[in-house]
Design a protein around this motif. Sequence first.
Motif, mmCIF file in Angstrom:
data_model
loop_
_atom_site.group_PDB
_atom_site.id
_atom_site.type_symbol
_atom_site.label_atom_id
_atom_site.label_comp_id
_atom_site.label_asym_id
_atom_site.label_seq_id
_atom_site.Cartn_x
_atom_site.Cartn_y
_atom_site.Cartn_z
ATOM 1 N N LEU A 16 1.231 4.183 -2.930
ATOM 2 C CA LEU A 16 1.020 5.617 -2.723
ATOM 3 C C LEU A 16 2.238 6.415 -3.153
ATOM 4 N N VAL A 17 3.424 5.925 -2.775
ATOM 5 C CA VAL A 17 4.643 6.616 -3.187
ATOM 6 C C VAL A 17 4.744 6.626 -4.705
ATOM 7 N N LEU A 57 2.276 6.553 -6.911
ATOM 8 C CA LEU A 57 1.325 7.513 -7.468
ATOM 9 C C LEU A 57 1.862 8.936 -7.348
ATOM 10 N N MET A 58 2.399 9.228 -6.174
ATOM 11 C CA MET A 58 2.943 10.558 -5.937
ATOM 12 C C MET A 58 4.092 10.826 -6.910
ATOM 13 N N ASN A 101 5.491 13.511 -13.995
ATOM 14 C CA ASN A 101 4.780 13.990 -15.176
ATOM 15 C C ASN A 101 4.678 15.513 -15.218
ATOM 16 N N LEU A 103 -7.319 10.568 -3.860
ATOM 17 C CA LEU A 103 -5.872 10.344 -3.912
ATOM 18 C C LEU A 103 -5.176 11.081 -2.783
ATOM 19 N N TYR A 160 11.384 14.841 3.924
ATOM 20 C CA TYR A 160 10.711 14.305 2.752
ATOM 21 C C TYR A 160 9.350 14.994 2.556
ATOM 22 N N TYR A 193 3.101 18.642 -23.844
ATOM 23 C CA TYR A 193 3.551 17.359 -23.292
ATOM 24 C C TYR A 193 2.556 16.236 -23.555
ATOM 25 N N PHE A 194 1.258 16.510 -23.354
ATOM 26 C CA PHE A 194 0.250 15.465 -23.519
ATOM 27 C C PHE A 194 -0.293 15.421 -24.951
ATOM 28 N N PHE A 198 2.869 11.467 -10.392
ATOM 29 C CA PHE A 198 2.337 12.820 -10.526
ATOM 30 C C PHE A 198 3.470 13.823 -10.695
ATOM 31 N N ILE A 199 4.425 13.766 -9.767
ATOM 32 C CA ILE A 199 5.486 14.774 -9.776
ATOM 33 C C ILE A 199 6.336 14.656 -11.045
ATOM 34 N N LEU A 204 4.709 20.331 -4.634
ATOM 35 C CA LEU A 204 3.308 20.340 -5.049
ATOM 36 C C LEU A 204 2.732 21.741 -5.098
ATOM 37 N N ARG A 251 -0.328 9.190 4.683
ATOM 38 C CA ARG A 251 0.969 8.510 4.661
ATOM 39 C C ARG A 251 2.105 9.481 5.053
ATOM 40 N N PHE A 283 -5.271 18.289 -7.465
ATOM 41 C CA PHE A 283 -4.746 17.312 -6.515
ATOM 42 C C PHE A 283 -3.790 17.936 -5.502
ATOM 43 N N ILE A 310 -2.532 9.677 0.626
ATOM 44 C CA ILE A 310 -1.149 10.145 0.497
ATOM 45 C C ILE A 310 -0.824 11.145 1.606
ATOM 46 N N TRP A 370 0.841 -1.185 0.000
ATOM 47 C CA TRP A 370 0.000 0.000 0.000
ATOM 48 C C TRP A 370 0.881 1.242 0.000
ATOM 49 N N GLY A 371 1.901 1.255 0.852
ATOM 50 C CA GLY A 371 2.823 2.390 0.925
ATOM 51 C C GLY A 371 3.523 2.594 -0.403
#
Lengths: 280, 360, 291
Positions: free
Chosen positions: A17-18, A20-21, A27, C84, C98, C124-125, A24-25, C106, C91, C163, C88, A13-14
Motif C-alpha cells: 500500500l505504501v 502504491l501511494m 508520478n 485503491l 505522516y 510527462y506520459f 502515485f505521488i 493529495l 492503513r 483517486f 490505503i 500488505w502494508g
Amino acid sequence: MSATVERWGGRAWGALLVGLMALFIVNVALMVAAVATNSFARRWLGTWLPDGFTTGWYAAAWKEFQLGDVLWVTVEVVLAVVVLSVLIGVPAAYALARREFAGKRIVLLLFLLPLIIPPFTYGIPFATVMYRVGLAGTLPGVILANLIPALPFVILVMTPFIEQIDPNLESAARVFGAGTARMFAYVLAPLLMPGILAAALLVLVRTIALFELTFLTAGPDSQTLVVALYYAVFAAGVRAPQSVDAMAIVYMVVTLVWLLLALRFVNPTQLVSRVREQPA
Amino acid sequence: MPHDFKQLRLDRVSRRFLNPSGAITTAVDALSATIPRGEFVALLGPSGCGKSTVLNCIAGLLPLSDGSIFLDDQRIDVLPPERRGFGMVFQNYALFPHMSVRANVGFGLRMRGTPAAEAARRIAKAFALVQLEGHEDKLPGQLSGGQQQRVAIARAIVIEPPLLLMDEPLSNLDAKLRLEMRGEIRRIHRELGRSTIYVTHDQDEAISLADRIVVLQDGRVQQIASPQEVYAQPANVDVARFMGYRNVLDLKVEKTSGDYVVVSGDGVRLTGTIKQPLDGARAWAAIRPEEMTVGTGGVNVIDGKIENVEYGGRDSLIDVRTGSGLLLHARTPGKPTPGETVQLTVPPERVLVYPHGGAP
Amino acid sequence: MNAAARVARPALIDSAWLLVGPAVLFLLMLFVYPFLYGFALSFQPLEGGRLANYQNFFADSRAWRTLVTTFGLALPVTVINVGLALPIAFRLRRRTRYQRWITALLVVPITLGTVLIADGMLTYFGPRGWLAQTLQLVHLYDGPIRLTHNYWGVLISLVISGFPFAFLLLLSYVTGIDPVLARAAATLGANRFNQFRHIYLPLLAPGLAITFCLAFVQAFSVFPSAVLVGAPSGSTRVISIAAYEAAFENYDYAMASTIAMIMGFAQLIVVAAVLALRRAFYRGPVSGGKG
C-alpha cells in the motif's frame, strides 16, 4: 506459527500500500516537474533534459495568450464569487445550523444537489438559459455560473462550523444586554471569522480551478485562467508546447499559493467533504 | 487459553510514551503484582496515574516497554489481544453500533467458532446473568446507559475469560445507577469465580468492590493492600490525601517514643502514630475529617471557631479555624452554626504521621 | 433558542426563511429553473414529435455509443479509485504527521484540476516524456509507448484526479469510526482481518457507498481530459462531448439538453443501484458507544 505468517502478511500488505501511494505521488510530482522543466526549455525533444534553458516562454505566453487580461478576468470572477457566496451563504448556514423550520430538509437537499450533480450535467441547460437571456459570454454570466457550486459549498462548510459554536454564547450576550446588532458585532462575528475565512479560501481555490461551468458560459472576453489554459492545450498543435506549459505553470502557481494559504486554516479533507474536526 | 489458571503475575511492567514534544513520559514504572484466581483487584489512582495504561497492557492493546506478564507459567505479554482471551469492559462501552445486542454479546463466540447451539446457550446464560432478557434484538443505540453497560459486561463474560478487565465502567452513569451497578458487578464476579481487574479513580468504588486495592500514582505503585488497610492505614502521605485524609498538617517533630510521636506547630500539639520511619525534623500529620470530632478531653485537643458548615443530613462537615489561623475539617452530628467556638479531639491512633520527604 | 421559545413564537420561522431565502431563491433561479427548462426543452425538438430527440439519440449509433463509452471509462475508473483508496485510507486512519502530509499532497492534484493534469500528461506520459524514456531505459517495455490520445490517457487522468478525491473522502469516514470498537473486537478474539471484516467494513458501508457514487458521477461527466488526452472523435467520445457538440457546434440546444438529461438519468440509475445495494447490507449509525 500462524501468528508469524499473519505478521509477515500484514507487513507485505502494508509495504504494498505504501508503495502504491508512493508510486502515485512520485508520478504526479514528476508530471508537474516535467511541465515546469518544459516551460523553461529552449528545445526539448526526447532527451532527459532540454538542451538549454530560457525564461523567454513566459513572456511569449503572456503576450500570446493575453495572460494580463485573462488574469484580470479571473481576479474579477473569483472575487465576486467569494464575496457573494459568503454574503448569501453565511446567513443561510446560520439558519440551517440554529433553526428548525418547515421545509428545512428540502432546503438542505437543494443545497446539496449542485455539489453532487457534476457541473457538466446541469451546465448545458444552464448555458442554454444564459444564451436565451443574453448573459452568455459576459462577465456576470460567468460569475453566476461559478456561484452555483460555490454558494452551496460555503453553506455546507459553514453549517457544521456554526453548529459547534455554543448557542449559549449568543444567549449570554443577550442576557447581558446586547441587542441583535451588538450581539452580532461583538460575539457572533468574531466567532464566525475563522470559519468564514476558511470557507472563503476554499471557495477561492475551487473557483480558480472550476473549469466546466466557466467553459460552457464564457465568451472570448470572459475566460478565466483555467479555460484559457484549456484552449491553449486544445490548440497545442499550433502553439509551442513550452509556452503552453509556461501558462500551465502560471496557473499552477496562482492556485497553489492560495491552496497553501488555505491549508494553514483547514483540514485538507474539507476540500472534498463536509467533516468535523475530531479530537485526536 | 487455560481457564483453570491459578494466578496472573505482572513482573516489573513498564510502559513509556514518546511525547509529541520528544520527551519520554513514564506512564507505568516497574509494576509488579500477583493476582490469584477469584480475586477482585481495583487499580485506584487519580486521573493520569497510569491505571488505564496498566489495564491496556494486560489486555494487549498496548505493548510493554519493559517487564513481562505471566498467566501461571505462560508468558502472555507477547501475544496479540485476540490470543489472550481476556474479557474487557470499556469506559464508553464500545458496543458495536451496527450489530444487535445479541450479536454484540455473541461476537467473541463467533470469533472462536463456537457451535451455534452452544453459543446460543451461553448467550442466553449471559443475558440472564446481567438481567437483560428481552432486549436481545435491539440495537445498542436503543438502550439506556445502564443497559448498555450490562451488554458490555455480558459481551465480556460470555467468552468465560480467565480475567475480566474493567476500565472505569461506571464513570458514564449517573450516581444512583452507579450504586446499583456496583452491586451487580460484585455479584457477577462472585458467580463467575474468576479474577477481575477494575480500574477506577473513585476510592469509594474501589473500597466497596475490591478484595485488594493497588494504589497508583505517577505510574508507581504506592500501596497494595486490602480495602480496610488502604482506608485506615495509607502507606504514605500521598495515598492518605487520596483516600480522604483532608487534614494534612506540616508540623515539627518534638519527640518519638516507640510507634508514637509528638508533633507541633501552628498552635497545635498532637500525639500521633508513626506510619513510616521519620527522616527529619518535620513531618506530615494526616487526619480524616470523620475521625476528628467535636468534644472535650482526650490526648489531642484543638480549640477553634466554626467558619463554615456543610450540612449532610446525618451529620455536618465543618471548617474550623484555630487561633493561629490553621483551617481544619471535621465532622459533627447535628447542624452547628458558623461562629460557634468548638473544641476538636482526635485519638492518637488516628493521627497518622508520615516523614516530610518530598513535596506534599 | 430552546424548544419552548420556538413553539411560543412562530414568528421565528419567518426570520429563518429570511436568512435562507436569498440562497434558496438564488439556486432556484440558477440551478432548478435551468434544469427544468432543459428538461422541457428536450421535449421540443427542432423537428419531429415530442420524443424525437430521445428517439434520435437511441437510434443514432454515434450518439448512443457515447453512453457505452462513458460507462466503459467511468466504471473501471471508479472501481480502481475506490478500490485503491479504501485499503490505503484504512492503513492511514491514525492521525499522524505522516497522514497529514499525505492528505495535503493529495489535495494538490484535486485542486489543480483536469485541465492541468491533461497538460502535464501530454508532457510527462507522452511518447517522448520521462516515463516513456524510463521504461525504455530499464527495458520494461520496448515498443512505442502510447499513454496519451487514447483510452488509457483518459483512464490515467481520471485516476490522477479521482483517486485523491476518493481517498480523502474515505479517510474522513474511516477516521470518524471510533478505534475503540476495533480494540473491543480484538479483546474478544478478532484478529486484524476480522476487525476489518466485522467492525470497520460494515460501519464504512454508508461512506463507501457515497464515495463510490460521487467518484462515479465525477468520472461519468469527464470532459476536458477526454478531449485533451483522449481520442475525442474515437475511443473516448464520451457523452459530455456529444452534449457539447450538440450545443456549441450544431446549436441544437434542445438536443444538447436531451443528452444532458440522459446523462443525468444514467448517473441517477447507478447512484440508486449503489444506494440500494448498501441498504441491503447495512442500516445503522456510524458512531460508536452510547446511542
